[in-house]
Each structure stands twice: as C-alpha cells, then as structure tokens.
Design a protein around this motif. Structure first.
Motif, PDB file in Angstrom:
ATOM      1  N   ALA A 167       0.818  -1.216   0.000  1.00 31.08           N
ATOM      2  CA  ALA A 167       0.000   0.000   0.000  1.00 31.08           C
ATOM      3  C   ALA A 167       0.849   1.262   0.000  1.00 31.08           C
ATOM      4  CB  ALA A 167      -0.923  -0.018   1.211  1.00 31.08           C
ATOM      5  N   GLY A 168       2.009   1.190   0.638  1.00 31.58           N
ATOM      6  CA  GLY A 168       2.855   2.373   0.713  1.00 31.58           C
ATOM      7  C   GLY A 168       3.888   2.464  -0.376  1.00 31.58           C
ATOM      8  N   SER A 169       3.842   1.552  -1.367  1.00 29.07           N
ATOM      9  CA  SER A 169       4.848   1.541  -2.411  1.00 29.07           C
ATOM     10  C   SER A 169       4.566   2.624  -3.449  1.00 29.07           C
ATOM     11  CB  SER A 169       4.882   0.176  -3.106  1.00 29.07           C
ATOM     12  OG  SER A 169       5.756   0.206  -4.211  1.00 29.07           O
ATOM     13  N   THR A 170       5.574   3.461  -3.700  1.00 32.42           N
ATOM     14  CA  THR A 170       5.436   4.517  -4.707  1.00 32.42           C
ATOM     15  C   THR A 170       6.535   4.426  -5.764  1.00 32.42           C
ATOM     16  OG1 THR A 170       6.763   6.030  -3.352  1.00 32.42           O
ATOM     17  CG2 THR A 170       4.369   6.093  -3.061  1.00 32.42           C
ATOM     18  N   ALA A 171       7.383   3.384  -5.660  1.00 32.61           N
ATOM     19  CA  ALA A 171       8.548   3.297  -6.539  1.00 32.61           C
ATOM     20  C   ALA A 171       8.210   2.793  -7.938  1.00 32.61           C
ATOM     21  CB  ALA A 171       9.604   2.388  -5.910  1.00 32.61           C
ATOM     22  N   ALA A 172       7.046   2.150  -8.093  1.00 29.65           N
ATOM     23  CA  ALA A 172       6.708   1.552  -9.387  1.00 29.65           C
ATOM     24  C   ALA A 172       5.289   1.931  -9.798  1.00 29.65           C
ATOM     25  CB  ALA A 172       6.872   0.038  -9.316  1.00 29.65           C
ATOM     26  N   PRO A 173       5.050   3.192 -10.125  1.00 32.11           N
ATOM     27  CA  PRO A 173       3.682   3.611 -10.459  1.00 32.11           C
ATOM     28  C   PRO A 173       3.151   2.943 -11.727  1.00 32.11           C
ATOM     29  CG  PRO A 173       5.256   5.383 -10.877  1.00 32.11           C
ATOM     30  CD  PRO A 173       5.984   4.332 -10.109  1.00 32.11           C
TER      31      PRO A 173
ATOM     32  N   LEU B 278       4.016  -0.052 -13.049  1.00 27.86           N
ATOM     33  CA  LEU B 278       3.738  -1.458 -12.752  1.00 27.86           C
ATOM     34  C   LEU B 278       2.428  -1.595 -11.997  1.00 27.86           C
ATOM     35  CD1 LEU B 278       4.567  -4.451 -12.671  1.00 27.86           C
ATOM     36  CD2 LEU B 278       5.914  -3.931 -10.619  1.00 27.86           C
ATOM     37  N   ASN B 279       2.209  -0.758 -11.009  1.00 33.20           N
ATOM     38  CA  ASN B 279       0.975  -0.860 -10.234  1.00 33.20           C
ATOM     39  C   ASN B 279      -0.241  -0.393 -11.020  1.00 33.20           C
ATOM     40  OD1 ASN B 279       1.252  -1.699  -7.155  1.00 33.20           O
ATOM     41  ND2 ASN B 279       3.167  -0.714  -7.772  1.00 33.20           N
ATOM     42  N   SER B 280      -0.039   0.478 -11.997  1.00 31.13           N
ATOM     43  CA  SER B 280      -1.177   0.881 -12.823  1.00 31.13           C
ATOM     44  C   SER B 280      -1.693  -0.288 -13.659  1.00 31.13           C
ATOM     45  CB  SER B 280      -0.781   2.042 -13.753  1.00 31.13           C
ATOM     46  OG  SER B 280       0.054   1.600 -14.816  1.00 31.13           O
ATOM     47  N   LEU B 281      -0.825  -1.247 -13.964  1.00 34.46           N
ATOM     48  CA  LEU B 281      -1.237  -2.420 -14.741  1.00 34.46           C
ATOM     49  C   LEU B 281      -2.170  -3.337 -13.959  1.00 34.46           C
ATOM     50  CD1 LEU B 281       2.165  -3.380 -16.421  1.00 34.46           C
ATOM     51  CD2 LEU B 281       0.171  -2.345 -17.534  1.00 34.46           C
TER      52      LEU B 281
ATOM     53  N   LEU C 255       1.990 -10.430 -11.302  1.00 38.74           N
ATOM     54  CA  LEU C 255       0.872  -9.822 -12.011  1.00 38.74           C
ATOM     55  C   LEU C 255       0.710 -10.523 -13.353  1.00 38.74           C
ATOM     56  CD1 LEU C 255      -1.270  -7.550 -12.103  1.00 38.74           C
ATOM     57  CD2 LEU C 255       0.440  -6.143 -13.281  1.00 38.74           C
ATOM     58  N   ALA C 256      -0.493 -11.002 -13.623  1.00 38.28           N
ATOM     59  CA  ALA C 256      -0.789 -11.695 -14.879  1.00 38.28           C
ATOM     60  C   ALA C 256      -1.848 -10.929 -15.646  1.00 38.28           C
ATOM     61  CB  ALA C 256      -1.263 -13.118 -14.598  1.00 38.28           C
ATOM     62  N   LEU C 257      -1.628 -10.770 -16.946  1.00 39.18           N
ATOM     63  CA  LEU C 257      -2.558 -10.040 -17.810  1.00 39.18           C
ATOM     64  C   LEU C 257      -2.807 -10.856 -19.068  1.00 39.18           C
ATOM     65  CD1 LEU C 257      -0.032  -7.804 -16.870  1.00 39.18           C
ATOM     66  CD2 LEU C 257      -2.010  -6.346 -17.235  1.00 39.18           C
ATOM     67  N   SER C 258      -4.066 -10.979 -19.427  1.00 40.25           N
ATOM     68  CA  SER C 258      -4.441 -11.789 -20.580  1.00 40.25           C
ATOM     69  C   SER C 258      -5.914 -11.540 -20.884  1.00 40.25           C
ATOM     70  CB  SER C 258      -4.231 -13.282 -20.263  1.00 40.25           C
ATOM     71  OG  SER C 258      -4.820 -14.117 -21.238  1.00 40.25           O
ATOM     72  N   PRO C 259      -6.341 -11.735 -22.135  1.00 41.67           N
ATOM     73  CA  PRO C 259      -7.778 -11.678 -22.402  1.00 41.67           C
ATOM     74  C   PRO C 259      -8.531 -12.805 -21.710  1.00 41.67           C
ATOM     75  CG  PRO C 259      -6.561 -12.385 -24.352  1.00 41.67           C
ATOM     76  CD  PRO C 259      -5.554 -11.914 -23.364  1.00 41.67           C
ATOM     77  N   SER C 260      -7.802 -13.810 -21.217  1.00 47.39           N
ATOM     78  CA  SER C 260      -8.425 -14.917 -20.489  1.00 47.39           C
ATOM     79  C   SER C 260      -8.412 -14.717 -18.976  1.00 47.39           C
ATOM     80  CB  SER C 260      -7.698 -16.230 -20.825  1.00 47.39           C
ATOM     81  OG  SER C 260      -7.762 -16.516 -22.207  1.00 47.39           O
ATOM     82  N   ILE C 261      -7.944 -13.540 -18.530  1.00 44.76           N
ATOM     83  CA  ILE C 261      -7.807 -13.260 -17.100  1.00 44.76           C
ATOM     84  C   ILE C 261      -8.603 -12.009 -16.758  1.00 44.76           C
ATOM     85  CG2 ILE C 261      -6.168 -12.555 -15.301  1.00 44.76           C
ATOM     86  CD1 ILE C 261      -4.086 -14.318 -16.660  1.00 44.76           C
TER      87      ILE C 261
END
Length: 348
Positions: A55-61, A63-66, A295-301
């Motif tokens: 919650a406090g991580s700001t180093a990877a905006p 990555l977290n937007s994904l 983090l996994a991204l796919s049209p099946s997810i």
C-alpha cells in the motif's frame, strides 16, 4: 417454376435446423488452464512484495497501474536464494542446488550439475515447447551476442553484471537460465537461434514474429538489481525498472491481448525474506525465496482482481506447460504440493 422455388425453400427451412452450427469454444488445456498462443514472462530482481505492490509503495507507479488490467497473485513466492536458483526453477522446476545458491559463479560446474540425469538430464521448458512444435526465445538485455556465456576454462564467470567494462557490461549469466541446460548449449546453432540479445525483441514484435514463449530479462541496471545506483552512476533500483517496463510493456501487452496471450511480471526473489510455499524447494518441499507477487494479464484473465492462493515459480512453470497442452510436468512441477494456477482464469 414458382411452385418449385417455394417447395425448395420449404425443404431448406425444414432441413437447415437439423444441421448443427459449429460452435466456437475456448480451447482448454490440462487442469482447466486455457490454451494460449503466446506466453511472455518478464523477471525483475530482488524486490519484496511490500516494496513492489504494498500500500505504501510509490517506486513503481506504472507497474501498479497495470493491476487495473490484470490479476495480482498476492501470495506468490520465489523458490530460493540466489538468482540462478530462481531462474532455473522458473524454466525447469529443478530443486535448489548448492551451486545455484552461489549463483553459478563457475559456469561449467553448474551446468554439469543441472544436467544430471536425476533431474531430467537438463531438460527445460524449451525442450518441451520444441517437442510440441512451439517457438521460444530468451531475450537477454545487454547480452553481447546470441548464446553468450562463460567458458569451461573460466573459473569465475566474467558475465556478472554490475560492470561498465567489456565483455558483458550489465549482462549477467546468472539471470539467463537457458545457458545452464546442456541440451541447449551443446548445440551452438540451437542456442544462438533461441537465446538472443534483447535488441531482437522489438523487431520480432513489430514484424509479428514473436515466439509462442518469450522469457524476457532486463539488464542488471534496469531490472531493479542495482540499487540505488548502477555501476555507471545512473539511477537504479525499482524506479528504473518501472521506467523500463513503461517503455517496453505497452506494445507487448497490446500484441498479447490481440493474439490470445498472457504476460506475467514477477521478481526472482525477495531481499531479506526467506518465506515460501508449495513445492519448489528441495525435493518438492516448500521454497524459501520470499514473497514477491506476480501480475498476470491476458484476455483470459479478469481485470482488477487479486488472488491469495499460495503459488510459486514452479506453479508458473506448471501453468505454462498446461497452457501449451504439455501434460508431462518437469521435476518439481510434478510435486504433490504443486498446482497449476487454475483460479487465475476461473472468474474470467
């Protein structure tokens, strides 16, 4: 004539419902994992779950937007320490070995141990894919030439990253799992065709030649390893890795979403954390590489979801095998405590 046309139309009306329409079904692989056309895995370095995703991580905006577009595995663990162990686990399911735990500083000895017949003779996901007639590449940033690795005469591996000096600059052998499998390195033409510098990635992507399986490793400055600064004095750590992702992921993700693909982004291990789960450890016991998340991204997810089921690097390997219809799971991927990530796709 008119009567014949009416009679023909009537006959067609009666007969057509008796001919079933072909249904378009989503093909499913073993264990309920959907069949995928492409899988791309990006491995970053040495970051805990709290630092990357907390919650406090700001180093990877970026990555977290994904996360809005994919599913985050909140209880995903690395296999062990150090790096080589985890990269080898991701691609072959082999147990941690004393040599891999020291990052395979002697390349020749490490390759020999990992190709022991007791661990499938050095077989990897690459062999499984080729046997099933799928294409694959390992894209290694800053690797000087295809299939670059230390030589048997090198008592200490010269390709260790963290260096601005030739020959390897920020390329590290220990982050390139494919050079440790004798079935690959013993065939120089095969190795050179599949284990390539990252400079080949963009041309492959834009020309539509992206392989079915892509294993992508940034250099040691841009994967989060060199923190807070890289050897050349430039900023390092997670913010630099996040900028690298922002530069390269959008085009890749767009391609995968159009072509029945999946992108997985994770970290090799968590610094200062030896927690673990599942069956990636020694002899199928739980691992101890720390909680890193995936983090996994796919049209099946499904988008914007979190899953708290415990998984590890070997779970990802097993899921990839299933996604390509491969039923023989390598090494610890077949351990009783290992499972494919079925619920990653279940709610889509």
């Amino acid at each position: 004539m008119r009567f014949k046309r009416v009679l023909l139309a009537a006959l067609l009306f009666v007969l057509l419902p008796l001919t079933p329409r072909p249904r378009v079904l989503a093909a499913s692989g073993p264990e309920g994992i959907p069949r995928l056309q492409h899988v791309a895995i990006i491995v970053l370095e040495n970051t805990s779950y709290a630092a990357a995703w907390g919650a406090g991580s700001t180093a990877a905006p970026y990555l977290n937007s994904l996360r809005r577009s994919g599913t985050l595995l909140t209880q995903y663990f690395a296999t062990a320490h150090n790096s080589a162990t985890d990269y080898i686990s991701l691609t072959s399911g082999q147990s941690p070995d004393p040599l891999t735990s020291t990052d395979c500083i002697n390349w020749f000895l490490c390759m020999g141990a990992l190709s022991n017949p007791a661990v499938s003779g050095g077989a990897s996901i690459a062999d499984q894919l080729e046997h099933a007639r799928y294409s694959w590449k390992g894209y290694m940033e800053d690797m000087p030439a295809p299939c670059t690795h230390a030589q048997p005469t090198d008592l200490t591996d010269p390709y260790q990253g963290n260096s601005t000096k030739p020959p390897g600059h920020n390329y590290a052998d220990r982050h390139n799992p494919f050079i440790y499998y004798a079935p690959i390195t013993s065939n120089s033409a095969r190795c050179a065709a599949h284990v390539v510098p990252f400079t080949q990635f963009a041309p492959d992507l834009t020309s539509g030649r992206l392989p079915n399986y892509s294993f992508i490793v940034p250099n040691t400055c841009e994967d989060g390893h060199d923190t807070p600064r890289c050897a050349d004095g430039s900023p390092g750590g997670l913010p630099t890795a996040d900028r690298w992702l922002h530069q390269h992921v959008p085009a890749l993700l767009s391609y995968l979403m159009r072509n029945r693909g999946m992108l997985a982004i994770t970290f090799d291990e968590a610094s200062g954390d030896s927690s673990g789960c599942c069956g990636g450890g020694v002899g199928g016991a739980p691992g101890f590489g720390g909680r890193v998340g995936l983090l996994a991204l796919s049209p099946s997810i499904a988008a914007g979801r979190q899953i708290a089921t415990p998984y590890d690097h070997v779970s990802l390997l097993r899921t990839v095998e299933d996604a390509f219809g491969i039923t023989a799971h390598l090494n610890n991927a077949s351990a009783p405590s290992e499972h494919a990530m079925t619920n990653l796709f279940a709610s889509h």
